[in-house]
Design a protein around this motif. Structure first.
Motif, PDB file in Angstrom:
ATOM      1  N   ALA A 109      13.562  65.096  31.141  1.00 41.51           N
ATOM      2  CA  ALA A 109      14.497  64.018  30.813  1.00 41.51           C
ATOM      3  C   ALA A 109      14.625  62.998  31.936  1.00 41.51           C
ATOM      4  O   ALA A 109      14.982  61.843  31.691  1.00 41.51           O
ATOM      5  N   ALA A 110      14.322  63.400  33.186  1.00 45.21           N
ATOM      6  CA  ALA A 110      14.495  62.505  34.324  1.00 45.21           C
ATOM      7  C   ALA A 110      13.310  61.580  34.540  1.00 45.21           C
ATOM      8  O   ALA A 110      13.386  60.667  35.359  1.00 45.21           O
ATOM      9  N   GLY A 111      12.216  61.781  33.817  1.00 49.03           N
ATOM     10  CA  GLY A 111      11.006  61.000  34.042  1.00 49.03           C
ATOM     11  C   GLY A 111      11.040  59.636  33.375  1.00 49.03           C
ATOM     12  O   GLY A 111      11.798  59.388  32.431  1.00 49.03           O
ATOM     13  N   GLN A 112      10.169  58.745  33.850  1.00 53.21           N
ATOM     14  CA  GLN A 112      10.100  57.397  33.299  1.00 53.21           C
ATOM     15  C   GLN A 112       9.607  57.397  31.863  1.00 53.21           C
ATOM     16  O   GLN A 112       9.999  56.551  31.059  1.00 53.21           O
ATOM     17  N   THR A 113       8.745  58.354  31.514  1.00 52.89           N
ATOM     18  CA  THR A 113       8.229  58.409  30.142  1.00 52.89           C
ATOM     19  C   THR A 113       9.357  58.617  29.136  1.00 52.89           C
ATOM     20  O   THR A 113       9.407  57.947  28.097  1.00 52.89           O
ATOM     21  N   ALA A 114      10.271  59.539  29.433  1.00 53.10           N
ATOM     22  CA  ALA A 114      11.398  59.786  28.524  1.00 53.10           C
ATOM     23  C   ALA A 114      12.283  58.551  28.407  1.00 53.10           C
ATOM     24  O   ALA A 114      12.746  58.199  27.317  1.00 53.10           O
ATOM     25  N   VAL A 115      12.517  57.866  29.535  1.00 61.03           N
ATOM     26  CA  VAL A 115      13.322  56.642  29.521  1.00 61.03           C
ATOM     27  C   VAL A 115      12.634  55.583  28.665  1.00 61.03           C
ATOM     28  O   VAL A 115      13.274  54.921  27.831  1.00 61.03           O
TER      29      VAL A 115
END
Length: 214
Positions: A64-70
């Motif tokens: 959840a903390a990664g740029q992909t999820a954002v």
């Protein structure tokens, strides 16, 4: 008198089992490289190994903390790029990088911010046809897709993405001539096996539903 059919010989037991508590459960899954679009229109590229496909849907598990999820929560287009074993070093060059700035607390100390992921990995962006993020030119299989659903996992440290595949690109040498089938004797996925990289061994057999059995 008709003889009864001979039963197959039982397979050998693997031996005693131990009850263990492993830190991770990457028990042999394909590596994928996910291309997504950042807010400024640039591309993010991230390796991951929690993916499975059913029909034209690919389910992805992402931190959840990664740029992909954002990115996927705001811009649902993506490309699911599948590298072969020869690309494992490029995958590993991406492994300690993050597109988040500042680096999230969950990644601090192990990861560093890198906006130019393609260049850092030594990989080449190629235009997609139906989505905005680029494909990875070096990957033999590339799936243009759109995230139809992005939801948090139970502990909220991961998100689960259901992506609908819109278009499939396959290297010509992988396709059975005159068909839309990938030749499983030629396609070799990169396998992530308890945090080690592997290719496939020799074929053992095929399921009765195979459309490419010789």
């Amino acid at each position: 008198m008709t003889e009864a059919p001979t039963a197959p010989a039982p397979t050998q037991s693997p031996g005693p089992h131990l009850t263990i508590e492993p830190n991770i459960l990457y028990f042999g899954t394909p590596v994928v490289l996910l291309s997504t679009e950042n807010a400024d229109g640039t591309a993010n590229l991230a390796p991951m190994s929690s993916a499975w496909a059913l029909g034209r849907t690919v389910v992805l598990g992402l931190g959840a903390a990664g740029q992909t999820a954002v990115n996927l929560a705001q811009r649902p287009d993506l490309v699911i790029n599948l590298p072969g074993p020869a690309l494992w070093r490029a995958v590993e060059r991406l492994a300690p990088l993050t597109g988040r700035d500042p680096v999230p607390a969950a990644k601090a100390g192990q990861f560093r911010y890198e906006p130019a992921k393609f260049a850092a990995a030594g990989l080449t962006p190629a235009p997609a046809e139906l989505v905005r993020p680029p494909r990875v030119a070096e990957c033999p299989l590339q799936l243009e897709a759109r995230a139809g659903r992005v939801r948090p996992a139970q502990d909220e440290s991961f998100v689960i993405v259901e992506a609908d595949v819109l278009r499939v690109h396959a290297a010509a040498e992988l396709v059975v001539p005159g068909t839309d089938h990938v030749d499983p004797a030629r396609w070799q996925p990169l396998i992530y096996n308890f945090r080690h990289y592997f290719g496939l061994g020799a074929e053992l057999g095929h399921t009765f539903r195979s459309e490419t059995a010789s």
